[in-house]
Scaffold this motif. Structure first.
Motif, PDB file in Angstrom:
ATOM      1  N   SER A  70     105.773 -32.454 -50.510  1.00 40.22           N
ATOM      2  CA  SER A  70     106.663 -32.830 -49.471  1.00 40.22           C
ATOM      3  C   SER A  70     105.906 -33.462 -48.441  1.00 40.22           C
ATOM      4  N   PHE A  71     106.828 -34.109 -47.545  1.00 41.73           N
ATOM      5  CA  PHE A  71     106.368 -34.939 -46.252  1.00 41.73           C
ATOM      6  C   PHE A  71     105.280 -34.154 -45.376  1.00 41.73           C
ATOM      7  N   ILE A  72     105.947 -32.824 -45.229  1.00 40.27           N
ATOM      8  CA  ILE A  72     105.070 -31.976 -44.159  1.00 40.27           C
ATOM      9  C   ILE A  72     103.688 -31.981 -44.810  1.00 40.27           C
ATOM     10  N   GLU A  73     103.754 -31.448 -46.248  1.00 43.09           N
ATOM     11  CA  GLU A  73     102.269 -31.236 -46.867  1.00 43.09           C
ATOM     12  C   GLU A  73     101.223 -32.375 -46.968  1.00 43.09           C
ATOM     13  N   ILE A  74     101.790 -33.592 -46.869  1.00 45.27           N
ATOM     14  CA  ILE A  74     101.061 -35.074 -46.850  1.00 45.27           C
ATOM     15  C   ILE A  74     100.693 -35.020 -45.429  1.00 45.27           C
ATOM     16  N   LEU A  75     101.724 -34.571 -44.391  1.00 47.81           N
ATOM     17  CA  LEU A  75     101.044 -34.909 -42.934  1.00 47.81           C
ATOM     18  C   LEU A  75     100.077 -33.997 -42.707  1.00 47.81           C
ATOM     19  N   ILE A 108      96.784 -35.089 -44.151  1.00 50.01           N
ATOM     20  CA  ILE A 108      96.195 -36.296 -43.242  1.00 50.01           C
ATOM     21  C   ILE A 108      95.493 -35.588 -41.845  1.00 50.01           C
ATOM     22  N   ILE A 109      96.310 -34.885 -41.295  1.00 50.58           N
ATOM     23  CA  ILE A 109      95.778 -34.154 -39.901  1.00 50.58           C
ATOM     24  C   ILE A 109      94.690 -33.291 -40.321  1.00 50.58           C
ATOM     25  N   GLY A 110      94.549 -32.661 -41.379  1.00 48.66           N
ATOM     26  CA  GLY A 110      93.092 -31.951 -41.885  1.00 48.66           C
ATOM     27  C   GLY A 110      92.099 -32.682 -41.987  1.00 48.66           C
ATOM     28  N   PHE A 111      92.082 -33.899 -42.528  1.00 52.36           N
ATOM     29  CA  PHE A 111      91.239 -34.846 -42.759  1.00 52.36           C
ATOM     30  C   PHE A 111      90.647 -35.440 -41.455  1.00 52.36           C
ATOM     31  N   TYR A 112      91.727 -35.691 -40.922  1.00 50.99           N
ATOM     32  CA  TYR A 112      91.407 -36.504 -39.261  1.00 50.99           C
ATOM     33  C   TYR A 112      90.678 -35.253 -38.553  1.00 50.99           C
ATOM     34  N   LEU A 113      90.797 -34.123 -38.420  1.00 48.39           N
ATOM     35  CA  LEU A 113      90.114 -33.074 -37.883  1.00 48.39           C
ATOM     36  C   LEU A 113      88.780 -32.894 -38.487  1.00 48.39           C
ATOM     37  N   PHE A 114      88.751 -32.617 -39.618  1.00 46.75           N
ATOM     38  CA  PHE A 114      87.447 -32.756 -40.288  1.00 46.75           C
ATOM     39  C   PHE A 114      86.411 -33.939 -39.979  1.00 46.75           C
TER      40      PHE A 114
END
Length: 92
Positions: free
Chosen positions: A4-9, A12-18
């Motif tokens: 789903s779109f939420i899972e992809i979002l 992406i947010i997880g990678f950004y924070l990492f």
């Protein structure tokens, strides 16, 4: 299986924070190095707890030394162990 779109979002947010945390960690290490250099040049004495930690290390009480440095300086377990290891290395 559909993503789903939420899972992809969230991914992406997880990678950004990492990567942001990694970047901040590097900056903190740089600031710490700079502060260490400034304190040496200014003749600021080291942390007074270091003498007590060295005494515990010389008695073979590394665990007590890690506990003491964690309580005193508010470090994590890994940071406390690294701090004690650094004190041990300078005495060799």
């Amino acid at each position: 299986m559909e993503i789903s779109f939420i899972e992809i979002l969230m991914l992406i947010i997880g990678f950004y924070l990492f990567f942001t945390v990694i970047k901040i960690d590097g900056r903190v290490k740089g600031i710490k190095y700079t502060l260490d250099q400034i304190s040496k040049q200014a003749g600021i004495p080291e942390n007074p707890v270091n003498n007590e930690l060295r005494e515990l290390i010389s008695q073979g009480d590394d665990v007590k030394a890690v506990k003491k440095v964690r309580e005193t300086l508010g470090l994590s377990l890994v940071e406390g162990k690294q701090y004690i290891d650094a004190l041990k290395a300078e005495n060799k």
